[in-house]
Design an enzyme around this catalytic site. Structure first.
Site, PDB file in Angstrom:
ATOM      1  N   ALA A  13      11.464 -10.012  -6.797  1.00  0.00           N
ATOM      2  CA  ALA A  13      10.784 -11.275  -6.488  1.00  0.00           C
ATOM      3  C   ALA A  13      11.452 -12.041  -5.352  1.00  0.00           C
ATOM      4  O   ALA A  13      10.932 -13.059  -4.906  1.00  0.00           O
ATOM      5  CB  ALA A  13      10.729 -12.153  -7.735  1.00  0.00           C
ATOM      6  N   ARG A  18      15.985 -12.796   5.120  1.00  0.00           N
ATOM      7  CA  ARG A  18      16.806 -12.276   6.221  1.00  0.00           C
ATOM      8  C   ARG A  18      16.210 -11.044   6.896  1.00  0.00           C
ATOM      9  O   ARG A  18      16.692 -10.606   7.930  1.00  0.00           O
ATOM     10  CB  ARG A  18      18.231 -11.983   5.709  1.00  0.00           C
ATOM     11  CG  ARG A  18      19.033 -13.256   5.573  1.00  0.00           C
ATOM     12  CD  ARG A  18      20.432 -12.960   5.094  1.00  0.00           C
ATOM     13  NE  ARG A  18      20.437 -12.598   3.682  1.00  0.00           N
ATOM     14  CZ  ARG A  18      21.438 -11.974   3.073  1.00  0.00           C
ATOM     15  NH1 ARG A  18      22.507 -11.593   3.760  1.00  0.00           N
ATOM     16  NH2 ARG A  18      21.390 -11.709   1.791  1.00  0.00           N
ATOM     17  N   ALA A 363      -5.230  26.615  27.801  1.00  0.00           N
ATOM     18  CA  ALA A 363      -4.595  25.388  28.271  1.00  0.00           C
ATOM     19  C   ALA A 363      -5.644  24.347  28.625  1.00  0.00           C
ATOM     20  O   ALA A 363      -6.638  24.647  29.287  1.00  0.00           O
ATOM     21  CB  ALA A 363      -3.730  25.686  29.496  1.00  0.00           C
ATOM     22  N   ARG A 423     -20.806  25.369  33.551  1.00  0.00           N
ATOM     23  CA  ARG A 423     -20.259  24.618  34.684  1.00  0.00           C
ATOM     24  C   ARG A 423     -21.054  24.995  35.929  1.00  0.00           C
ATOM     25  O   ARG A 423     -21.806  25.980  35.912  1.00  0.00           O
ATOM     26  CB  ARG A 423     -18.784  24.944  34.898  1.00  0.00           C
ATOM     27  CG  ARG A 423     -18.485  26.426  35.045  1.00  0.00           C
ATOM     28  CD  ARG A 423     -17.072  26.691  35.528  1.00  0.00           C
ATOM     29  NE  ARG A 423     -16.430  27.828  34.885  1.00  0.00           N
ATOM     30  CZ  ARG A 423     -16.389  29.062  35.400  1.00  0.00           C
ATOM     31  NH1 ARG A 423     -16.994  29.339  36.552  1.00  0.00           N
ATOM     32  NH2 ARG A 423     -15.763  30.025  34.766  1.00  0.00           N
TER      33      ARG A 423
HETATM   34  C1  UD1 Z   1      23.450 -10.217  -6.750  1.00  0.00           C
HETATM   35  C2  UD1 Z   1      24.469 -10.484  -7.853  1.00  0.00           C
HETATM   36  C3  UD1 Z   1      25.874 -10.102  -7.360  1.00  0.00           C
HETATM   37  C4  UD1 Z   1      25.876  -8.665  -6.892  1.00  0.00           C
HETATM   38  C5  UD1 Z   1      24.771  -8.430  -5.853  1.00  0.00           C
HETATM   39  C6  UD1 Z   1      24.651  -6.963  -5.553  1.00  0.00           C
HETATM   40  C7  UD1 Z   1      23.569 -12.352  -9.106  1.00  0.00           C
HETATM   41  C8  UD1 Z   1      23.651 -13.803  -9.399  1.00  0.00           C
HETATM   42  N1  UD1 Z   1      24.412 -11.886  -8.226  1.00  0.00           N
HETATM   43  O1  UD1 Z   1      23.746 -11.118  -5.673  1.00  0.00           O
HETATM   44  O2  UD1 Z   1      26.817 -10.249  -8.408  1.00  0.00           O
HETATM   45  O3  UD1 Z   1      27.143  -8.363  -6.352  1.00  0.00           O
HETATM   46  O4  UD1 Z   1      23.511  -8.862  -6.336  1.00  0.00           O
HETATM   47  O5  UD1 Z   1      23.713  -6.717  -4.531  1.00  0.00           O
HETATM   48  O6  UD1 Z   1      22.765 -11.663  -9.714  1.00  0.00           O
HETATM   49  N2  UD1 Z   1      15.675 -11.826  -7.530  1.00  0.00           N
HETATM   50  C9  UD1 Z   1      14.531 -12.181  -8.192  1.00  0.00           C
HETATM   51  N3  UD1 Z   1      14.341 -13.474  -8.566  1.00  0.00           N
HETATM   52  C10 UD1 Z   1      15.287 -14.440  -8.346  1.00  0.00           C
HETATM   53  C11 UD1 Z   1      16.469 -14.080  -7.660  1.00  0.00           C
HETATM   54  C12 UD1 Z   1      16.628 -12.754  -7.276  1.00  0.00           C
HETATM   55  O7  UD1 Z   1      13.668 -11.339  -8.420  1.00  0.00           O
HETATM   56  O8  UD1 Z   1      15.048 -15.587  -8.744  1.00  0.00           O
HETATM   57  C13 UD1 Z   1      15.866 -10.427  -7.136  1.00  0.00           C
HETATM   58  C14 UD1 Z   1      15.898 -10.203  -5.627  1.00  0.00           C
HETATM   59  O9  UD1 Z   1      14.610  -9.852  -5.159  1.00  0.00           O
HETATM   60  C15 UD1 Z   1      16.857  -9.030  -5.491  1.00  0.00           C
HETATM   61  C16 UD1 Z   1      17.784  -9.178  -6.692  1.00  0.00           C
HETATM   62  O10 UD1 Z   1      17.125 -10.003  -7.606  1.00  0.00           O
HETATM   63  O11 UD1 Z   1      16.184  -7.793  -5.610  1.00  0.00           O
HETATM   64  C17 UD1 Z   1      19.139  -9.748  -6.322  1.00  0.00           C
HETATM   65  O12 UD1 Z   1      18.990 -11.029  -5.778  1.00  0.00           O
HETATM   66  P1  UD1 Z   1      19.848 -11.544  -4.559  1.00  0.00           P
HETATM   67  O13 UD1 Z   1      19.517 -12.948  -4.322  1.00  0.00           O
HETATM   68  O14 UD1 Z   1      19.745 -10.585  -3.430  1.00  0.00           O
HETATM   69  O15 UD1 Z   1      21.325 -11.479  -5.218  1.00  0.00           O
HETATM   70  P2  UD1 Z   1      22.701 -11.419  -4.451  1.00  0.00           P
HETATM   71  O16 UD1 Z   1      23.059 -12.782  -3.980  1.00  0.00           O
HETATM   72  O17 UD1 Z   1      22.677 -10.323  -3.484  1.00  0.00           O
END
Ligand code: UD1
Ligand code: CA
Length: 449
Positions: A13, A18, A363, A423
Site C-alpha cells: 500500500a 521516491r 532480401a 512489375r
Molecule cells: C521497514 C521496516 C524496517 C525494515 C525495512 C526493510 C517498519 C516500521 N520498518 O521500513 O524495520 O528494516 O522495512 O525494508 O516496518 N506499507 C503499507 N502501508 C503502510 C506503510 C507501509 O502497505 O501504512 C508497505 C509499503 O508499501 C512497503 C512496506 O510496507 O511495501 C514497508 O514500508 P516502508 O515504508 O517502505 O518501510 P521502511 O521504512 O522501508
C-alpha cells in the site's frame, strides 16, 4: 504431524513516492514481470494456502494483478504504518492460521525457500521469526537488538540510540509469527518518531509476553528492497545474474553473459548458443541446438530445434520459427509461423503469415499485412521462392513451389509451381546511353559552365 496452515500477507500500500512514477511501485517490472508477481509466487512456494495483498485506496492495477494470481485484496485507506497495514487484512485471520507471514511487495528476490526456513522455525516452537541481514551499509533499516539467540526488539533508525545505530544486523522486513500472536498486533502503539504503527514492535511485545522470538539471517542480495529507480536497477542486475547462471547451468553457451538479458519465463534448450547483446523479452522458448546471434530482440516467440536467428533479428509476439529455419539480419517476424528449413536471410518483414517448409523469402521482401484498418494473412507454400524486394499484398496466397520474380507487387493468389511477375517490363535501347552522354557533354561545353 498434521500440515500447518499458512496465511501470507503482502504489504503493497506504500505510495512509492521516491520512484517518481505514475505506476504503482510493486508493478514496476524486474525480468519483464511486475515485482509483485515474484512475491506472490514466493508466498505460494512457502506453502501459503491463503494470500492476502494489502493495497492503497486507488491501486486498481495492483488489486487486479493480485486477484488474478489468486490473492485476496484488502484496502488500507490511511497509511498509518506497517502494523496498521497488516491489520487491514485482519479478516483473513479467521480461522486462525498456524503460521502468518508478512512480506513486502517491493522485495522481489526473496525466495520461497527462505520463507520455508522461517516456517520451520515456527513449527519447531518459535512464536515470532524475523528475517535479518548484514548489508554493507545498514542505512535506515530497523536494527535488530539481540540477546544471545533471542531477538529482543527492533528499533527503527529514527528512534535508535547511538549504540543501537551502530548495530549492523538489520530487519529485512519479512516477519513470521504463529496465529496465536495475532491479538498482540492490536496492542502496537504509534509512540515513535514517525507516529506510525510499526509491525517490528511486535517483537518487543512478544518478548514481554515471554514468547520465543528468533532472527534468521539471509544474504543481502535476497532482500534488497526497491524504493528508487537505482534500487530497481540493482535488483534487475541481480535477477539477470541469476538468470544467466541458470541458463549456463542448463547447458546454454553465453559468449558474453553480461550482455544477455532474460525474462522471468525464458526457456532455453541445451547446446543453444546465444551470442552477445541479445534481449529476451517475455514468453520466449528456444529449442535445443538453436543459435541466437548477436543483437537480436525476441518476444513471445518460439524458436525451433537447430534454428538460427540473427544477427540483428527481431521476433515479435506469436511467432514460431520451425526446426532448422533461418531468420537473418534485419528481418522482423510478427504473428507468423515459419516452417522447418524455411529461410528469410536478410532485410524482410514477415507479419501475419505462414511460410511453408523450405520456402525462401528474398532480401527486402515484405508482407503488406495492414491496409490501415485491418490486418490480413499471407500464405506462402512449402518450397516457394519469393524474389528479392517483393511486396506481397495480403490477403494473398503463394502456392507451393511457386516462384515470385524480384521486385514484384503480388496482389493476386499464385498457383502452385507457377511463376508470377508483377512489375513493369524491362525496355532495352541499344546505344542509347552512349548517344545521351555525347549530347549532354556537347551542351555542357556550349553553356561554358
Ligand atoms: C521497514 C521496516 C524496517 C525494515 C525495512 C526493510 C517498519 C516500521 N520498518 O521500513 O524495520 O528494516 O522495512 O525494508 O516496518 N506499507 C503499507 N502501508 C503502510 C506503510 C507501509 O502497505 O501504512 C508497505 C509499503 O508499501 C512497503 C512496506 O510496507 O511495501 C514497508 O514500508 P516502508 O515504508 O517502505 O518501510 P521502511 O521504512 O522501508
Ligand atoms: Ca521500504
Amino acid at each position: 504431524m498434521p500440515k500447518r496452515t499458512c496465511l501470507a500477507i503482502i504489504l503493497a500500500a506504500g505510495e512509492g513516492t521516491r520512484m517518481r512514477s505514475a505506476i504503482p511501485k510493486v508493478m514496476h517490472p524486474v525480468g519483464s514481470r511486475p515485482m509483485l508477481g515474484y512475491v506472490l509466487d514466493a508466498a505460494r512456494t512457502a506453502g501459503a494456502g491463503t494470500v492476502a495483498t494489502v493495497v492503497g485506496p486507488s491501486a486498481d492495477a495492483v488489486s487486479d494483478y493480485a486477484k488474478a494470481a489468486g490473492s485476496a485484496v484488502f484496502i488500507q485507506k490511511d497509511r498509518l504504518g506497517t502494523a496498521h497495514a497488516v491489520l487491514a487484512a485482519r479478516k483473513a485471520f479467521t480461522p486462525t492460521p498456524d503460521d502468518i507471514l508478512v512480506l513486502y511487495g517491493d522485495t522481489p528476490l526473496l525466495t520461497g525457500k527462505t520463507l520455508r526456513r522461517m516456517r520451520r522455525a515456527l513449527a519447531s516452537g518459535a512464536d515470532v521469526v524475523v528475517l535479518g541481514f548484514r548489508p554493507p551499509d545498514p542505512a535506515a533499516y530497523g536494527r535488530l537488538i539481540m540477546n544471545g539467540k533471542r531477538l529482543v526488539a527492533i528499533r527503527e533508525m529514527k528512534d535508535a540510540s547511538r549504540e543501537e545505530k551502530a548495530i549492523g544486523f538489520v530487519n529485512a522486513g519479512v516477519m513470521g509469527f504463529s496465529g496465536a500472536m495475532a491479538p498482540l498486533l492490536k496492542k502496537i502503539g504509534n509512540d515513535n518518531a514517525k507516529k506510525e504503527y510499526y509491525l517490528p514492535d511486535l517483537v518487543a511485545l512478544a518478548n514481554r509476553a515471554d514468547k520465543t522470538v528468533r532472527a534468521i539471517e539471509v544474504h543481502t542480495e535476497e532482500v534488497i528492497g526497491v524504493n528508487t529507480r537505482a534500487e530497481l536497477a540493482l535488483v534487475e542486475r541481480t535477477f539477470q545474474e541469476h538468470a544467466r547462471q541458470a541458463a549456463m547451468d542448463g547447458g546454454v553457451t553465453l559468449i558474453d553473459p553480461d550482455t544477455v538479458y532474460f525474462s522471468h519465463d525464458t526457456r532455453i534448450g541445451r547446446d543453444v548458443v546465444v551470442e552477445p547483446h541479445v534481449f529476451f523479452a517475455r514468453g520466449v522458448t528456444v529449442g535445443d541446438n538453436a543459435t541466437v546471434r548477436a543483437y537480436s530482440h525476441l518476444e513471445g516467440a518460439t524458436v525451433g530445434i537447430g534454428a538460427t536467428v540473427g544477427p540483428f533479428a527481431r521476433l515479435r509476439p506469436e511467432t514460431t520459427i520451425g526446426p532448422g529455419a533461418r531468420i537473418g539480419n534485419f528481418v522482423e517476424v510478427k504473428n507468423a509461423v515459419v516452417d522447418a528449413g524455411a529461410k528469410a536471410s536478410h532485410l524482410a518483414y514477415i507479419g501475419d503469415a505462414h511460410i511453408g517448409a523450405g520456402a525462401n523469402v528474398g532480401a527486402g521482401a515484405i508482407t503488406c499485412n495492414y491496409d490501415g484498418y485491418f490486418k490480413h494473412h499471407t500464405e506462402i507454400g512449402a518450397g516457394a521462392f519469393v524474389g528479392s524486394n517483393s511486396a506481397l499484398v495480403a490477403p494473398v496466397t503463394i502456392g507451393e513451389g511457386a516462384y515470385i520474380g524480384s521486385g514484384s507487387v503480388i496482389s493476386k493468389d499464385v498457383a502452385d509451381d507457377a511463376l508470377a511477375v508483377g512489375r513493369g517490363r524491362q525496355v532495352d535501347k541499344p546505344g542509347w546511353a552512349a548517344s545521351f552522354r555525347k549530347q549532354m557533354q556537347r551542351r555542357k561545353k556550349q553553356s561554358g559552365k
